[in-house]
Design an enzyme around this catalytic site. Structure first.
Site, PDB file in Angstrom:
ATOM      1  CB  SER A   1      -0.966   0.085   1.314  1.00 24.43           C
ATOM      2  OG  SER A   1      -1.461   1.148   1.569  1.00 24.43           O
TER       3      SER A   1
ATOM      4  CE1 TYR B   1      -4.097  -2.267   5.404  1.00 27.91           C
ATOM      5  CE2 TYR B   1      -3.296   0.142   4.610  1.00 27.91           C
ATOM      6  CZ  TYR B   1      -3.958  -1.007   4.317  1.00 27.91           C
ATOM      7  OH  TYR B   1      -3.719  -1.650   2.904  1.00 27.91           O
TER       8      TYR B   1
END
Length: 231
Positions: free
Chosen positions: A134, A147
């Site tokens: 990501s 995250y």
């Protein structure tokens, strides 16, 4: 470019979102796809697609899925790690449970799959690993530190696969999208959904890096749906 005909690709998280788009894209261009999903019965019956039960939260799931794939197809040429979760986990939160869950599923699960598939990727001579990380694995821009930490770990994992696998013909790429229009971003309101990256476009780029020869490899692929400074 590598000819995908006869090559076997394992894709985790293949039941929806980016994983589903990757599975469909690879099938369309000639790969045999071993799909790792929690509910194999929910997958469509498509030529070249075999669904196996795989739960990223279970430590033994990686070895079982790889073994089943090799028993069925005799080889593993590519591994695409897509399965992941995102739950709120802020620096000053007292609860470590969300941090632990994301570490297990986002970071340890792909590591376990790579370990299990390693001898088969070596045997392939042109083994490929794509880890869907990501842009949150490149910088921190919101409160969800858990995250980001898990995706930073995926970046480190990808670098080690490249280092350790290079002499064996294994090439690894970290694919780093921003907002993608999937279930994971259903609650995002700060960026319009119709301006998010489409899963099909991420899948097309993943197919591209999987098919590059050993002499042309992409270490990181950053995918933007909005302007950001170069990372």
């Amino acid at each position: 470019m590598i000819d995908p005909k006869g090559r076997v690709a394992m894709v985790s998280g293949a039941s929806r979102g980016i994983g589903r788009a990757v599975a469909e894209r690879l099938l369309a261009c000639g790969y045999v796809v071993s799909a790792g999903v929690r509910d194999p019965g929910a997958m469509p019956a498509l030529p070249g697609l075999v669904a196996h039960r795989y739960d990223a939260a279970e430590a033994g799931g990686a070895g079982a899925w790889v073994a089943a794939t090799v028993a069925r197809h005799g080889r593993v040429d590519a591994l695409v790690n897509v399965a992941g979760i995102s739950t709120p986990a802020r620096l000053l939160d007292d609860d470590d449970a969300p941090f632990d869950a994301m570490w297990t599923i986002n970071a340890k699960a792909p590591m376990r799959l790579i370990r299990a598939a390693w001898p088969h990727l070596v045997a392939a001579g042109e083994g490929r690993v794509v880890n869907v990380a990501s842009l949150s694995g490149k910088r921190v821009r919101n409160d969800n530190l858990g995250y980001a930490m898990s995706k930073f770990a995926v970046m480190a994992l990808t670098q080690e696969v490249r280092r350790l696998g290079w002499a064996h013909g294994i090439r690894a790429t970290a694919v780093c999208p921003g907002f993608v229009a999937t279930d994971m971003t259903a609650g995002v309101t700060k960026h319009p959904r119709d301006a998010m990256t489409r899963p099909e476009d991420v899948a097309a780029m993943i197919e591209g890096v999987l098919r590059l020869p050993n002499t042309a490899t992409v270490a990181e692929l950053l995918i933007n749906c909005r302007h950001e400074d170069t990372l």
